[in-house]
Design a protein around this motif. Structure first.
Motif, PDB file in Angstrom:
ATOM      1  N   LYS B 166       0.491  -1.652   0.071  1.00  0.00           N
ATOM      2  CA  LYS B 166       0.311  -0.014   0.065  1.00  0.00           C
ATOM      3  C   LYS B 166       1.089   1.108   0.001  1.00  0.00           C
ATOM      4  O   LYS B 166       0.602   2.596   0.573  1.00  0.00           O
ATOM      5  N   GLU B 323       0.848  -6.173   7.697  1.00  0.00           N
ATOM      6  CA  GLU B 323       0.848  -5.259   6.105  1.00  0.00           C
ATOM      7  C   GLU B 323       1.689  -6.085   5.274  1.00  0.00           C
ATOM      8  O   GLU B 323       1.597  -5.660   3.943  1.00  0.00           O
TER       9      GLU B 323
ATOM     10  N   GLU C 607      -1.658  -0.660   6.875  1.00  0.00           N
ATOM     11  CA  GLU C 607      -1.809   0.224   4.863  1.00  0.00           C
ATOM     12  C   GLU C 607      -1.803   1.136   6.112  1.00  0.00           C
ATOM     13  O   GLU C 607      -0.441   1.805   6.390  1.00  0.00           O
TER      14      GLU C 607
END
Lengths: 97, 417, 1002
Positions: B166, B323, C607
């Motif tokens: 991300k 993550e 994120e």
């Protein structure tokens, strides 16, 4: 998750704090008078006690003040907290093999 | 060796319902005196005893262990083996060790399941790219296999990874050591115990050290829970507890003992085929032969001797795994535990002579001791036998904290070891 | 026929809500309130798994968290979950499940071929083989790995999200069975803040599966009433589907609440699971007990289950786990299961009892109900491929070690076994509470607590409903009292049955017609296929410590973590070693109690929330300008500003040229800033920095170098003297937080006598650095009140006034080597300042430049970057900065600089490098040698720390650290790269551009 009693803010979770290692190591006033060995003792050597250990913590995400903690490094029991410069309170000294 | 292990001996023993297998090692009571006593029955200690007996002609050796052999960090780590260290001194040490790993099962006639599946270290920032390349170039010129791989190749090695993560910590590439991998940790202790025992080494479990007899700066004996043992050579190989032992012998070490955590998931079919380490994101993962995802967490930020770790460390570790590997969010932690590691100021071990004559130190391996097991023991045995540091051990002397000659692995790897 | 084994009445299921689900590709039905396990049993499905090693057919052993066999892959695609126990899955519309570890199907499983070779696979066999040829392990391992593992990990990102929540409680009660409910009532009535948690969707615990009565009404009614009363209390929070899985330091208990797994439609605004972090003043553990299997020959066939599980299926879910059952027990309590099964219409073929003289209230009741009891008998053999269909029983000798006489064969499709009960002491043990072996129940019970917790009920070794309720009540009251509340006196006692499960007889190993290991398998750990013979083998081979036994055999190391096997294993080890169990010790109970989702531990910290992202006030402008960004610490910094069609190289060359030839502008906002005030500020800086600060006057700036106590460079930056006893320190971008902490530490711990006040002001300013020959002209246009002439505004000074119409502090300092001004304004004026500069600078073709160009410019000047030229092993002398180390005063790290290794002339020192071929850009991180050899090893003398193509120099250049480099200017070094390419370079001074500094001072 330790619950550390900050002397200024009260009990808070350990992740609000930073660790400063062994307490009562006094920085030498005139390091130039020390031998290399004595200087290494100050900078590197550790008591690293298994049991009752006097250590320094800082409430990094709170009041940002440093203080001393007496903690049993085997059981994590916090035996006392006191301010920088204060004489350590008497506690039962625990040591383990 | 008392009884060779092989498929044939398995078949033969199956006929007698496996009732004829000999003991892997004896359980002797301590003798009054030994030529050398190794304190600590973990991997490093057992290897030391093995080589003292095998290569240095000492026959009267004892290994004393407070608990059960292999029960310390040997049996608690995430079993990563690699030698791609940046500094020449470290590279020599770990490469020496890696070469011994490569022949360990054969040497011991005990399958330690050394699996050279490759170790991948990811780089997530420009600075990490620079440091990683510096290390790879140093490895290459030291003759150690190490290569830079681009993000697409990373994806080939670990298809599940989120290369962009991300956008926060994209994967810029990484270093790969193909000869690196994992091993079965318990088997290392057991294999060396069996081999050392066959050479006559007494392995004494449930025997705690309570003090030392030291006269005029020379060690004369070890006081234990099973009585005093006379000896003129004592090797201290007690990861996590080096400071406690040093205190008994009257000197201090530049070591902080901290719990280091690890955890495993429930077993799943193979999906992580190599070891993947990420320093910036703090995610270290591999998969055991049983199928568990084996995840290394960081060391606690404060000293401790408990064999469990602090919760924020677990949370951070699993957030990092979530993550980098978003599909593993649905995996489940089956077991978590901790081991106590000796953290030295330069993240390098301390090996060699101690301030007490006849007493030798092997400690400070921090989070990276497992991979060094055979090399460390081999070099340490030589050091003990000759009362001088083995050449590879020389840079790792305790003295370096006086002279300033540190071997600072923080410069090379951050926390990843 | 659908749900053929569903009882016509009873059970805590909603018969009006029929649920369709898919199991192993087949469409089946169950009811709301079913677990996957009960629904499968309702459909007669008992073969639900294959064992790990031998691929033996397995059925349900249990009805709860302890289930070792029925592991399922739940769901498909991105939402799939591996290794879930069917006994813990609530049925929902559309659920899909399939057994793990079986291929092509659980019925016809190819892995079952392993059974034929099982004699070759005793514990630890892999340590003894696969060693030939030596290089083949990699091959063997691949085969072993693909055979191992259970379910499959998802291979797509998890679409769900997870949440975390903190909570504080006066009393946390773990477990909402009879003891937990009684404890929660007692504590709740006192006014204490109570959190009551239970892993099940409904409260009641063991009462849900029993027909026992409390105060003259069904236990379930009592539980419903108790919960109703608790729900009415504002001070009580009840969390169902929530497991207390970890008990950590200082009474911190971790809970996992499951919110959507049981729903057919997954809402997208509700987290899948919530991780609760509870700090409790007091904890009451009421976690119950787990029934213990009996270890007998081939005790693993589908249809052989725990007696309590059979009872639960009948009572709670109204399903029949068999038509004809045999009870196999060593205790009285188990007979209630037989009675309940009988009441549900299951035929009880016999009760095989290990006790010589079975007695006790439930035994008597069974006898009275006409159940045939075979006293002093053992099951010696079981038969049946995919389901048990026949057993052999025989009488035992008095000592229970062998058989005495011939037996009989019984037809049955269900064996309900009970070897007694193990208190669920996991949380107590995790809290470091000590355990003791209670020989009355032959299991471990809490001895004493170390943290503020107490156990009540079955988990404390207390059995018998009346005693359990009383103990729960007492524990709840005591916990509330310890938390500072005053509970009222109890109003009377709960009336309930008083019998526990004893009398019982403890036989760890049931004899059969052959010695252990000679025929059939006596399973101890069902999931990991560990048998009694395996345990014996480990002990014979010298693996005698319980930890060795566990690790060598893998007993207790499966996903059930030995909930049903650990005590049996200890019993067998104890018997074999002829040592009492209490002398063996127990293996440590590690968290979690049941597996916990990684995602829940990670929570929302993924994120965009994995790490904070810091942006300067000018960030939006940089984005519009098409900047590529670099992460520096947590900051996003413009890296370079590519124009259409430009590569990074092109952009950096253009930007560098612009700054040298006309005008460039850099966003320098991210530098750390610390405001330092107080009468001792100058003295403080003197101690912290290597150089002297006492002579610095207001209006002036100075570069400072900061060391650690080990003498190594840890930060650098410019500090301005803002006024008397008032300074503004600049740190590196990444170092700001660490430097502040470093300063605070010394002030508070070493030098408390100094009166100095530190304030971090990094976020208060926005900074633009304009650099280039036209910088002064531009600044002059932008300010009306600052005299920018060289005489009035010399190098290393600052002025305050207005720039672009807003207050500004302008420092004449330079990191580019150009005439340069750093314009600092209040952060909220940052974008305005930047846009004004850009607009006014147009006539000078002002060019924004990023960190890459900044690096090129500073490297041309030989300026270091801490963290690039330094790595924690570099001293000021190594950088040629000895002049910055005052000899007249003490400073942090000074003493370390005179240690022998610091004085070694052969240390790595900062130099410049010019590649012989001016187009060769060295790799940053390249290692350097003086002598190239045909192949490694080669002795390295240093490495390249920074390397760029310079448009100003018209060639590539680099900075490097080289052993003794300061005395090697002019000598050659070589960078041997991969692919036989070697780059030859000449060592130079690290300053390549304007060595006299005329431009920056001009």
């Amino acid at each position: 998750m330790l619950l550390i009693p900050c002397p200024y803010c009260g009990a808070r979770a350990e992740n609000e704090f930073g660790y400063g290692g062994e307490a009562h190591k006094v920085r030498p006033e005139t390091p130039e008078n020390l031998s290399d060995g004595q200087w290494a003792d100050y900078v590197f050597m550790q008591k690293n006690t298994k049991g009752t250990y006097h250590e320094r913590w800082v409430h990094s995400q709170g009041c940002r003040r440093w203080f001393n903690v007496i903690r049993d490094t085997l059981t994590n029991e916090i035996q006392a907290v006191y301010e920088m410069g204060e004489t350590p309170p008497e506690v039962d000294t625990k040591t383990y093999l | 060796m008392k009884s060779r292990y092989s498929i044939f001996s398995l078949a033969r023993n199956a006929l007698s319902y496996h009732e004829k297998w000999p003991q892997a090692w004896r359980s002797p009571e301590p003798k009054k005196s030994y030529d050398a006593v190794i304190v600590g029955g973990g991997g490093h200690g057992l290897v030391t005893a093995y080589y003292l007996a095998k290569e240095h002609g000492l026959t009267n050796i004892a290994v004393i262990e407070k608990g059960w052999l292999g029960g310390g960090n040997t049996g608690r780590n995430t079993t990563i083996v690699r030698s791609n260290y940046m500094w020449d001194e470290s590279a020599a040490l770990y490469e020496h060790s890696l070469k011994l790993w490569e022949k360990m099962s054969k040497e011991l006639n005990y399958n330690v399941m050394f699996s050279q599946r490759g170790v991948l270290n990811l780089a997530h920032t420009l600075n990490e790219v620079r440091i990683t390349k510096r290390r790879i170039n140093a490895n290459r010129l030291n003759g150690i296999d190490s290569e830079w791989i681009e993000p697409e190749q990373v994806k080939e090695w670990i298809p599940l990874i989120d290369l962009r993560a991300k956008g926060r910590y994209p994967v810029f590439g990484g270093s790969l050591q193909r000869r690196g991998g994992t091993a079965r940790h318990d088997a290392v202790a057991w294999g060396y115990a069996r081999a050392a025992d066959a050479l006559g080494v007494d392995i004494i479990q449930q025997c705690a050290v309570e003090g030392f007899d030291i006269e005029d700066g020379e060690v004369k004996g070890v006081r234990t829970s099973k009585g005093t043992i006379q000896t003129k050579k004592v090797g201290i190989v007690v990861a996590g507890h080096a400071g406690v032992i040093a205190n008994m012998a009257g000197f201090k070490l530049p070591i902080n003992s901290r719990p280091l955590q690890a955890l495993v998931s429930e077993p799943v079919k193979p999906c992580v085929h190599c070891v993947v380490m990420s320093g910036a994101v703090h995610a270290y993962i591999s998969q055991s032969d049983k199928g568990e995802l084996v995840i290394g967490a960081g060391a606690d930020s404060y000293n401790g001797y408990s064999q469990w770790g602090s919760n924020p460390v677990t949370e951070d570790t699993l957030a990092a795994i979530c993550e980098l590997y978003p599909m593993f969010r649905r995996m489940r932690m089956m077991r978590q535990w901790g081991g106590v590691v000796d953290i030295s100021p330069d993240a390098s071990p301390i090996m060699g002579l101690s301030p007490v004559k006849g007493m030798y130190l092997n400690c400070g391996w921090g989070t990276g001791g497992f991979k060094a097991t055979p090399g460390s023991g081999h070099i340490f045995a030589d050091t003990m036998a000759h009362d001088r540091p083995h050449p590879i051990a020389e840079p790792f002397a305790l003295d370096r904290f006086k002279t300033g000659f540190l071997v600072d692995e923080h410069a090379a790897a951050g926390v990843a070891h | 026929m659908a749900q053929r084994y569903r009882l016509s009445k009873g059970g805590r299921i909603d018969r009006d809500r029929l649920i369709d689900f898919t199991y192993d590709g087949r469409k089946l039905q169950g009811y709301q309130g079913d677990t996957l396990a009960s629904a499968l049993i309702a459909n007669g499905r008992h073969l639900v798994g294959r064992s790990f090693k031998y691929h033996r057919p397995r059925g349900f052993l249990a009805a709860g968290a302890e289930e070792p066999n029925a592991l399922m892959q739940i769901g498909t695609g991105a939402r799939t979950v591996a290794d879930v126990k069917a006994t813990q899955v609530e049925l929902y519309q559309g659920l899909t499940a399939s057994p793990v570890n079986a291929w092509p199907s659980v019925k016809y499983d190819l892995g079952a071929v392993n059974q034929a070779f099982s004699k070759l696979f005793p514990s630890g066999f892999y340590y003894k083989t696969f060693m030939w040829p030596h290089s083949a392990w990699h091959f063997y391992e691949r085969v072993i790995r693909s055979a191992a593992g259970l379910g499959k990990a998802p291979d797509k990102p998890d679409p769900d999200f997870y949440d975390k929540r903190y909570a504080h409680a006066d009393v946390l009660v773990a477990g909402a069975g009879p003891a937990g409910l009684a404890a929660a009532l007692a504590a709740g009535r006192s006014g204490a803040r109570v959190i009551l948690v239970d892993e099940q969707p409904e409260t009641g615990g063991s009462l849900l599966a029993s027909r026992d009565e409390i105060d003259g009404k069904p236990g379930t009614s009592w539980a419903e009433q108790a919960v109703a009363e608790l729900r009415a209390m504002d001070n009580v929070r009840i969390l169902t589907r929530t497991i207390a899985f970890g008990y950590y330091d200082h009474n911190w208990i971790a809970l996992l609440e499951s919110l959507t797994d049981h729903l057919a439609e997954k809402p997208d605004d509700v987290p899948r699971q919530r991780f609760w972090k509870v700090r409790a003043k007091q904890v009451v553990l009421a976690t119950g007990a787990i029934e213990r299997p009996l270890v007998f020959r081939d005790n693993d066939r589908p249809g052989i289950m725990l007696a309590n599980a059979a009872q639960s299926y009948v009572n709670r879910w109204a399903v029949k786990p068999g038509e004809t059952a045999v009870l196999f027990a060593n205790n009285d309590g188990a007979y209630q299961a037989a009675l309940d099964m009988k009441a549900a219409g299951i035929q009880i073929a016999a009760a095989v009892d290990l006790r010589q003289d079975p007695s006790g209230p439930r035994t008597e009741a069974a006898r009275a109900a006409g159940i045939d009891i075979l006293a002093g008998h053992a099951i010696t053999e079981t038969q049946g491929g995919h389901r048990v269909n026949r057993i052999k029983v025989a009488p035992m000798s008095e000592d229970g070690k062998q058989l005495a006489g011939s037996g009989q064969t019984l037809e049955c499709d269900l064996v309900a076994m009970s070897g007694g009960w193990n208190p669920t002491v996991h949380l107590h043990s995790q809290s470091r509470g000590k355990l003791r072996f209670d020989s009355d129940i032959a299991s471990f019970v809490p001895d004493f607590a170390v943290q503020a917790e107490r156990s009540a009920g079955a988990c404390n070794g207390t059995f018998g409903l009346a005693a359990v309720l009383a103990e729960g009540e007492t524990a709840g009251r005591a916990a509330a009292e310890a938390a500072g509340f005053s509970p009222a006196a109890a109003n009377g006692h709960y009336k309930a049955a008083s019998d526990g499960f004893t009398p019982a007889r403890w036989l760890w190993l049931t004899p059969s017609t052959k010695p252990v290991g000679h025929g059939g398998k006596h399973f101890v750990d069902f999931q990991n296929d560990v048998t009694a013979a395996d345990l014996h083998l480990a002990l014979r081979e010298g693996y005698t410590s319980v930890e060795h036994v566990k690790r060598y055999t893998t007993t207790g190391m499966g996903t059930d973590q030995g909930k049903t096997s650990n005590v049996n294993a200890l019993g067998i080890v104890s018997e074999y070693r002829e040592l009492p169990i209490e002398e063996l010790g127990v293996t440590t109970f590690r968290p979690p109690y049941t597996p916990v989702t990684f995602g829940a531990w990670g929570g929302r910290d993924v994120e965009e929330f994995f790490d904070p992202t810091r942006k300067t006030p000018m960030h939006s402008w940089h984005e519009r300008a098409g900047a590529a960004f670099e992460d520096v610490g947590l900051w996003k910094r413009p890296w370079y500003y590519p124009k259409a069609g430009e590569t990074m190289h092109d952009a950096v060359q253009r930007e560098s040229k612009a700054a040298r030839e006309s005008l460039g502008v850099l966003d320098a906002t991210t530098l750390g800033r610390i405001d330092i005030q107080g009468p001792d500020s100058g003295e403080f800086l003197n101690r912290i920095y290597t150089n002297g600060w006492k002579t610095l006057k207001p209006g002036f700036c100075r570069y400072g170098l900061m060391l650690g106590e080990d003498g190594m460079v840890r930060d650098d930056g410019v500090t301005a003297c803002l006024g008397e006893n008032h300074y503004l320190m600049h740190t590196t971008t990444g170092g700001a937080a660490d430097v502040l902490a470093h300063l605070e530490e010394y002030l508070q711990t070493e030098w408390p006598e100094l009166q100095v006040y530190l304030t971090t002001v990094t976020e208060q300013y926005a900074t633009a650095a304009i650099a280039g020959p036209n910088a002064r002209k531009l600044l002059a246009e932008l300010t009306g009140d600052i005299d920018v002439s060289p005489e009035a505004f010399p190098f290393m000074t600052f002025r305050e006034g207005h720039v672009a119409g807003v207050w500004a502090r302008v420092s004449r300092i330079s990191f580019s080597g150009e005439l340069s001004f750093e314009i600092n304004v209040e952060a909220h004026n940052g974008l305005h300042m930047w846009q004004t500069i850009i607009a006014a600078g147009e006539k000078y073709a002002i060019t924004p430049y990023g960190t890459e160009t900044m690096h090129v410019l500073r490297a041309e000047k030989g300026f270091i970057i801490v963290g690039q030229e330094t790595d924690g092993t570099v001293t000021p002398m190594d950088l040629g900065m000895e002049k910055l180390c005052s000899t007249k005063k003490e400073f942090v790290g000074r003493r370390s600089l005179t240690r022998p290794d610091m004085l070694d002339p052969n240390r790595k020192q900062l130099v410049g490098l010019l590649p012989d071929n001016p187009k060769d850009i060295l790799e940053e991180g390249a290692q350097l040698v003086e002598t190239v050899r045909p192949e490694p090893p080669m002795a390295m003398v240093g490495h390249v720390s920074s390397s760029y193509m310079s448009p100003t120099l018209g060639r590539a250049f680099a900075l490097a650290l080289i052993k003794g480099g300061q005395h090697k200017h002019g000598q050659k070094v070589y960078a041997p790269m991969t692919g036989d390419k070697t780059i030859a370079c000449t060592i130079t001074s690290p300053v390549f551009f304007d060595p006299e500094g005329e431009r920056l001072r001009g």
